[in-house]
Design a protein around this motif. Structure first.
Motif, mmCIF file in Angstrom:
data_model
loop_
_atom_site.group_PDB
_atom_site.id
_atom_site.type_symbol
_atom_site.label_atom_id
_atom_site.label_comp_id
_atom_site.label_asym_id
_atom_site.label_seq_id
_atom_site.Cartn_x
_atom_site.Cartn_y
_atom_site.Cartn_z
ATOM 1 N N LEU A 127 0.845 -1.192 0.000
ATOM 2 C CA LEU A 127 0.000 0.000 0.000
ATOM 3 C C LEU A 127 0.883 1.246 0.000
ATOM 4 O O LEU A 127 2.059 1.187 0.336
ATOM 5 C CB LEU A 127 -0.902 -0.014 1.243
ATOM 6 N N PRO A 128 0.306 2.413 -0.369
ATOM 7 C CA PRO A 128 1.097 3.639 -0.461
ATOM 8 C C PRO A 128 1.856 3.989 0.818
ATOM 9 O O PRO A 128 2.890 4.637 0.791
ATOM 10 C CB PRO A 128 0.049 4.710 -0.765
ATOM 11 N N ASP A 129 1.369 3.538 1.971
ATOM 12 C CA ASP A 129 2.032 3.873 3.236
ATOM 13 C C ASP A 129 3.119 2.867 3.599
ATOM 14 O O ASP A 129 3.741 2.976 4.653
ATOM 15 C CB ASP A 129 1.004 3.931 4.369
ATOM 16 N N GLY A 130 3.326 1.854 2.733
ATOM 17 C CA GLY A 130 4.359 0.869 3.012
ATOM 18 C C GLY A 130 3.824 -0.411 3.645
ATOM 19 O O GLY A 130 4.558 -1.376 3.803
ATOM 20 N N SER A 131 2.570 -0.399 4.035
ATOM 21 C CA SER A 131 1.979 -1.606 4.618
ATOM 22 C C SER A 131 1.908 -2.710 3.563
ATOM 23 O O SER A 131 1.701 -2.442 2.385
ATOM 24 C CB SER A 131 0.564 -1.317 5.115
ATOM 25 N N GLN A 132 2.098 -3.948 4.020
ATOM 26 C CA GLN A 132 2.050 -5.078 3.104
ATOM 27 C C GLN A 132 0.772 -5.861 3.340
ATOM 28 O O GLN A 132 0.374 -6.087 4.474
ATOM 29 C CB GLN A 132 3.218 -6.014 3.382
ATOM 30 N N VAL A 133 0.183 -6.289 2.230
ATOM 31 C CA VAL A 133 -1.036 -7.077 2.343
ATOM 32 C C VAL A 133 -0.916 -8.325 1.468
ATOM 33 O O VAL A 133 -0.566 -8.233 0.297
ATOM 34 C CB VAL A 133 -2.274 -6.266 1.883
ATOM 35 N N TRP A 134 -1.144 -9.474 2.065
ATOM 36 C CA TRP A 134 -1.207 -10.714 1.298
ATOM 37 C C TRP A 134 -2.688 -11.027 1.077
ATOM 38 O O TRP A 134 -3.447 -11.107 2.044
ATOM 39 C CB TRP A 134 -0.570 -11.864 2.074
ATOM 40 N N LEU A 135 -3.079 -11.177 -0.155
ATOM 41 C CA LEU A 135 -4.479 -11.461 -0.455
ATOM 42 C C LEU A 135 -4.620 -12.942 -0.770
ATOM 43 O O LEU A 135 -3.924 -13.461 -1.637
ATOM 44 C CB LEU A 135 -4.925 -10.664 -1.678
ATOM 45 N N ASN A 136 -5.517 -13.584 -0.083
ATOM 46 C CA ASN A 136 -5.779 -14.981 -0.384
ATOM 47 C C ASN A 136 -6.670 -15.066 -1.630
ATOM 48 O O ASN A 136 -7.137 -14.040 -2.135
ATOM 49 C CB ASN A 136 -6.447 -15.663 0.817
ATOM 50 N N ALA A 137 -6.938 -16.267 -2.084
ATOM 51 C CA ALA A 137 -7.723 -16.460 -3.298
ATOM 52 C C ALA A 137 -9.122 -15.873 -3.176
ATOM 53 O O ALA A 137 -9.684 -15.810 -2.078
ATOM 54 C CB ALA A 137 -7.807 -17.953 -3.594
ATOM 55 N N ASP A 138 -9.632 -15.416 -4.306
ATOM 56 C CA ASP A 138 -11.007 -14.945 -4.390
ATOM 57 C C ASP A 138 -11.287 -13.804 -3.396
ATOM 58 O O ASP A 138 -12.278 -13.816 -2.688
ATOM 59 C CB ASP A 138 -11.958 -16.140 -4.125
ATOM 60 N N SER A 139 -10.377 -12.860 -3.315
ATOM 61 C CA SER A 139 -10.517 -11.772 -2.341
ATOM 62 C C SER A 139 -10.345 -10.423 -3.039
ATOM 63 O O SER A 139 -9.766 -10.339 -4.116
ATOM 64 C CB SER A 139 -9.458 -11.902 -1.244
ATOM 65 N N PHE B 178 -7.466 8.997 8.423
ATOM 66 C CA PHE B 178 -7.383 7.546 8.607
ATOM 67 C C PHE B 178 -6.873 6.880 7.332
ATOM 68 O O PHE B 178 -7.130 7.357 6.241
ATOM 69 C CB PHE B 178 -8.767 6.954 8.902
ATOM 70 N N ARG B 179 -6.161 5.789 7.521
ATOM 71 C CA ARG B 179 -5.840 4.946 6.374
ATOM 72 C C ARG B 179 -6.898 3.849 6.372
ATOM 73 O O ARG B 179 -6.925 3.013 7.272
ATOM 74 C CB ARG B 179 -4.450 4.329 6.544
ATOM 75 N N GLU B 180 -7.788 3.897 5.398
ATOM 76 C CA GLU B 180 -8.899 2.959 5.438
ATOM 77 C C GLU B 180 -8.877 2.008 4.256
ATOM 78 O O GLU B 180 -8.636 2.418 3.128
ATOM 79 C CB GLU B 180 -10.227 3.719 5.418
ATOM 80 N N VAL B 181 -9.132 0.750 4.524
ATOM 81 C CA VAL B 181 -9.285 -0.223 3.444
ATOM 82 C C VAL B 181 -10.534 -1.064 3.700
ATOM 83 O O VAL B 181 -10.988 -1.172 4.831
ATOM 84 C CB VAL B 181 -8.056 -1.162 3.332
#
Lengths: 204, 373
Positions: free
Chosen positions: B154-166, B178-181
């Motif tokens: 993400l733009p703030d450097g946070s890492q996200v692993w997305l599982n299948a079908d997400s 806020f940083r909102e997702v």
């Protein structure tokens, strides 16, 4: 007069939070109440137990207790007094345990007062004088010091202090008069109007 | 003579103290005024005393963060009786977060005008923050298909692993208080610390506010519950429908929220039957022996894991993992439970292993698996 109005407003605000916690389990009100009262209860507790860590734990215990009894909150007439009283009891329990189970009572307890004199900018009092006043307060009898702190720093009314400390309102009144007399007598008879005037926030 | 003067002075200081503390009666104030007129030399002292009295405790920052520390303790305290059972054989421990009896209680009280109004205002204000966001800004969306996983920064450097079908969505510039997702499906978050911009994850019926941490969120539309597992740091979870209830989670705790029950809102308080069931379950995340990673996040390590899950849930996971369709032809089979972890194994190998413990038959044809008794 002004301080009475403030006190009333605060009482109303606390009452409202109290009801929101009781009827809606409103965490926001609970947090507000914590922000509003915990610092004062912390100072009071610290005066008794003389340890930051212990005082913080006791304050936290007091507010856990508050949450546990949230059903009964509407019945509590003066929540502020109630919380200070619990804090006092928890502190005395702690001290009793800590000092090998000799029962500790307030009268025999030495009190570490947490009183600040960070006044408004126009305060015309020198650093020396502040030191002197601190010394005077330290020399007051423990109970007198505690009463002074509860009234001045935490804004408790005489009757409230009396309930918390389990003494008569007349004692509170007399003890506070003693404290004020001691400080008053130490003050110079003239305002110091030169550059020795200090304000602790702006080193000049 | 001297005695008299002493008494007079004592009386004076008493009056001064009463005036300072606001405890003086009008008569006492008049008495003090008269005294001061006769003793103008006291003026300077009085002025100093007043300004001394006004100066209150100044170091407001000393106990910064005390509230958070307290809330952590409170939540531990509330959770501990239930969590203690966790050391005894694994059974899901349940905490009734919604209390039916209290609901009736609440219903009786809206007449207390002040309290009711306060709660309403709060409710609306609270809801407005997250709601207004998606409308205003351009949304970025990252999604994964069945059978594939993805890692995003993400733009703030946070890492996200997305599982299948997400699917993960967030504002294009990712700025603001806020940083909102939003997350639909399953994701593992490793969030960059930024105290001034809280990270908030909207996942179905819950909002998760993060205070610098990593966690796993699972919120598939076709599953009955939303689950959050905290790995480290601390998070604050609120129910979309009752934002006044906050749950502070500790590392390795798992929170499961039943989506179906989320219909319980303030205006349906009367549905007591529904409220009897626990809406939320807070317990410890499960670990395999000799494994430091909670079973819930093994997928990040490319391991397919089942943790006491029914064949029905297992089937859904397999569908997403291998991008196939799984049909169970028998009702009873659907409710049998499985625990297993697979790494780098084919669909056939997984089905074979399950078959051995489950005592069922299966057929794989192209992109479909059919399970029969």
């Amino acid at each position: 007069m002004k301080s009475t109005t403030l006190h009333l407003e605060l009482t109303v605000a606390i009452r409202e939070m109290q009801e929101r916690i009781a009827f809606y389990e409103d965490m926001k009100a609970y947090n507000q109440l914590f922000e509003l009262l915990s610092d004062g209860i912390f100072r009071f507790t610290y005066s008794l137990v003389k340890s930051n860590e212990v005082a913080e734990e006791i304050v936290s215990d007091v507010f856990i207790k508050l949450w546990q009894i949230r059903d009964r909150l509407p019945e509590i007439e003066n929540l502020k007094v109630y919380l200070y009283t619990i804090a006092k009891n928890f502190s005395l329990n702690y001290l009793t345990k800590h000092y090998k189970n000799t029962v500790i009572s307030l009268e025999e307890l030495d009190v570490e007062s947490v009183i600040e004199f960070n006044g408004p900018a126009e305060m015309c009092i020198s650093a020396d004088l502040i030191q002197q006043i601190r010394r005077i307060i330290r020399q007051l009898p423990p109970q007198c010091r505690l009463i002074f702190q509860l009234v001045k720093e935490e804004g408790l009314k005489y009757k409230e202090v009396a309930t918390v400390l389990d003494i008569s309102p007349l004692t509170v009144r007399n003890q506070l008069a003693i404290a004020i007399r001691k400080i008053g007598e130490a003050l110079p008879a003239y305002l110091q109007s030169d550059f020795t005037v200090i304000n602790r926030f702006s080193p000049s | 003579m001297q005695k008299d003067q002493f008494r007079q002075e004592q009386r004076f200081w008493l009056l001064v103290s009463l005036q300072l503390t606001g405890e003086a009666t009008p008569e006492e104030l008049t008495e003090l005024e008269n005294y001061l007129q006769q003793h103008p030399d006291m003026g300077a002292k009085m002025e100093m005393l007043h300004s001394l009295w006004k100066g209150g405790p100044a170091d407001k920052n000393r106990r910064a963060d005390a509230l958070n520390r307290h809330l952590q303790r409170l939540s531990n305290h509330l959770a501990s009786p239930a969590l203690k059972y966790e050391t005894v054989p694994a059974e899901e421990e349940e905490i009734m977060v919604e209390r039916p009896s209290r609901k009736i209680h609440r219903l009786l009280w809206p007449l207390t005008g002040v309290a009711a109004a306060a709660a309403l205002v709060f409710f609306f204000v609270y809801r407005q923050v997250p709601k207004s966001q998606p409308v205003q800004a351009v949304q970025n969306a990252v999604s994964t298909k069945r059978g594939s996983k993805s890692k995003i920064q993400l733009p703030d450097g946070s890492q996200v692993w997305l599982n299948a079908d997400s699917r993960l969505t967030y504002d294009e510039n990712f700025r603001g208080p806020f940083r909102e997702v939003q997350i639909a499906g399953e994701a593992y978050f490793d969030i960059a610390k930024d105290k001034d911009h809280p990270f908030i994850i909207h996942a179905g019926s819950i909002d998760v506010k993060i205070l610098g941490t990593s966690l796993n969120i699972r919120n598939y539309a076709n599953e009955k519950s939303t689950a959050a597992v905290l790995i480290h740091g601390s998070i604050e979870v609120t129910l979309r429908n009752s934002p006044d209830k906050k749950i502070i989670m500790q590392p390795n705790e798992k929170l499961v929220v039943q989506n179906g029950k989320m219909l319980i809102t303030r205006d349906t308080l009367t549905r007591q039957k529904v409220a009897d069931l626990p809406v939320m379950t807070l317990g410890k995340a499960h670990f395999r022996e000799n494994d430091s990673i909670a079973i819930d996040i093994l997928w990040v390590k490319n391991k397919l894991a089942f943790d006491q899950e029914t064949l029905e849930d297992v089937a859904r996971k397999i569908e997403r993992w291998y991008a196939v369709k799984v049909t169970i032809k028998d009702e009873r089979l659907k409710h049998t439970e499985y625990s297993a972890v697979f790494e780098d194994e084919s669909l056939r190998q997984v089905m074979q292993a399950l078959q051995m413990t489950g005592n069922f038959n299966y057929v794989i044809s192209k992109k479909e698996v059919i399970i029969t008794p």
